[in-house]
Enzyme design. Sequence first.
Site, short mmCIF file in Angstrom:
data_model
loop_
_atom_site.label_atom_id
_atom_site.label_comp_id
_atom_site.label_asym_id
_atom_site.label_seq_id
_atom_site.Cartn_x
_atom_site.Cartn_y
_atom_site.Cartn_z
N GLU A 173 0.82 -1.23 0.00
CA GLU A 173 0.00 0.00 0.00
C GLU A 173 0.85 1.27 0.00
O GLU A 173 0.66 2.16 0.83
CB GLU A 173 -0.96 0.01 1.21
N GLU A 292 -5.59 -8.29 -0.37
CA GLU A 292 -6.31 -7.98 0.88
C GLU A 292 -7.77 -7.79 0.52
O GLU A 292 -8.10 -6.89 -0.26
CB GLU A 292 -5.75 -6.73 1.56
#
Length: 504
Positions: A173, A292
Site C-alpha cells: 500500500e 487484501e
Amino acid sequence: MTDATARLDPYLEIAPIDRRIFGGFVEHLGRHIYDGIFEPGHPTADENGFRRDVIDLVRELGVSTIRYPGGNFVSGYRWEDGIGPVDERPRRLDLAWHATETNRIGLHEFQQWLDAVGSDLMLAVNLGTRGTAEALDLLEYANTIVPTAWTERRAANGHPEPFAVKMWCLGNEMDGPWQLGHRNAEDYGKLASRTAKAMRQLDPSIELVACGSSGRTMPTFGSWEREVLQHTFDDVDFISCHAYYQERDGDAQEFLTSGEDMARFIASVVATADHVAAERGSDKRIMISFDEWNVWYLDRWEAQQKQYGADEWPIAPRQLEDSYSALDAVVFGDLMITLLQHADRVRSASLAQLVNVIAPIMTEPGGPTWRQTTFFPFSLTSRLAQGRAVRVPVTAGTVPSARFGDVAAVNAVATIDNDGATLFLVNRSVSDAATVRVDLSPLGAAGLVVVEAHLLHEDDLAAANTLEDTDRVGIRRADARVTDAELTVALPPVSWAAIRLGSA
Ligand code: AHR
C-alpha cells in the site's frame, strides 16, 4: 418472491481456477501471531508453541498461499530481526500499529507453522523504510542454494534447504499516506522496477506483485495503477488490489451490493493494465493479486481504537477483533463469487486476515478457538470450487443501490471439474426470497444429482458466533433438487448457497 432462471453451460468457461485465489494473510498485528496462532502455554500447543486447535481450523478453512508478514507492518520491518537464536532477537517498536514486536516469531518459525497448516508462503518485502539491497538479502536468504554468507546463516539457523518462496510483494500500500515510506506513483514505480529487476537477476523463477491502490476510493486510484505499471510492466506479473467492505448507517441492502463494487474495481484495474499493455504494443497480461479483501468495520475501529501514550507500546494488544454476523458472511460469500467470476485475471487473492485480526478464526488465551460466520463460505468455496470457473447468467429481479443503481438480486458462478460441478449463489435482497431454476441440459446432465447442498442464512441478520456462544451460526441444508435436468434452489432473503452436483 423472485423467480430467477439460470443456465449452467460448460462453454461459458471463464478460466481454470488458480488455487492461489484461496489464499490468506497473516500480519504481525494485534493477537494474530502472539496469543493467536502462537501460544506456548495453551493446552493444545505443539512442541513449537503453535496451537493445534488453530492449526486444525486453518487446515479446515483450506488456505492455499499465505501472505506474510504484512501489511502496514512490513513497511517498518527488518526481517533479520526474526532469525537466529530467539533470546538474542531485538525488541522493536512497530510504528504501523503502535505496538512492541518481540520478534519471537520470524521467517523460520512461520515456515514451521505453514508446514503444519499445509499452506505456501508469499512474502512481502519492505519498500517503505528499506529498499532493493535488503530485498535482495531476504531473497538470497530464502531461495538460494549456493553457499553464501546468507545461505550459510540460514543453514546455521536450522534450514539448510531453501524456503523456495515463489510469490513476492514489492512493498505494501505504498499509495497510502499512512504507510511508512509512502511515495508517489513515479517514485514507487521506479523503486519497484529497480527492485524487481535485481530480484529477478538473483532468482528468475519468482513471481512479483506491484502495489496497486489501497482501495478504489483513493484519490489517486487509476492514475496510480497506470503510472506504476508504466514503470514496472516488464518486471512484474501482478498488480495488487485491496478492498474492505462494511455496513454503513445500518443500510444492509446497500452493503449487500459490495460484490458489485468489487467487480467494478477489478474491471477498472484490468482496463488500466491493458491500457498500459496497448501503449507498449504488448500482448502481456498483468494479473491481479487481490491480496487484501474482507469485511472490516474500519470506521468502528478508528472511532474506538485505544490511544496509547508516547511511552506505551503494548505487546499483542487486542486490535481489529471484528465479530462477524450472518449478514457479513453472506456479503463475504458474494465477494468469493465475484473473485471466481474474474478467475481469468484474478490469479491470486488473500483473505485479510486469518486469526483474531478481522478473521474467520478467533481464539481466547488459554481457552477455545471458534469459527466466525465468514469461515463457512470460505471453507466451502475453497473445498468445492475445483477445476474451471464458469459464468452463470441469471435472469432475476434487481435490488436498489444508491451507488450503482439497480443491481442483480441473485448473483451466481459455477465451477466444473472431472467429478461434477458446483454452483455458488447469493440472494442479495433484504426482503424477497428467490427460487432459482437452473437449466443443466448443456452439461449433458443425465444422472446428475445434488450431492451436497449448503445454505448460509439466519432470520436474525446480526447473529454471530462469540466466545459465549461459539456455534450460534452454522451451515444448514439448502432446499435444492434436480428434476428433468433442471436444478431448483430456494434462497431466503440474504442468503448464500453452495450446491454440489455429481453422479448418482
Ligand atoms: O489488514 C489490515 C491492514 O489493512 C493492512 O495492514 C494494510 O495493508 C491495510 O490497510
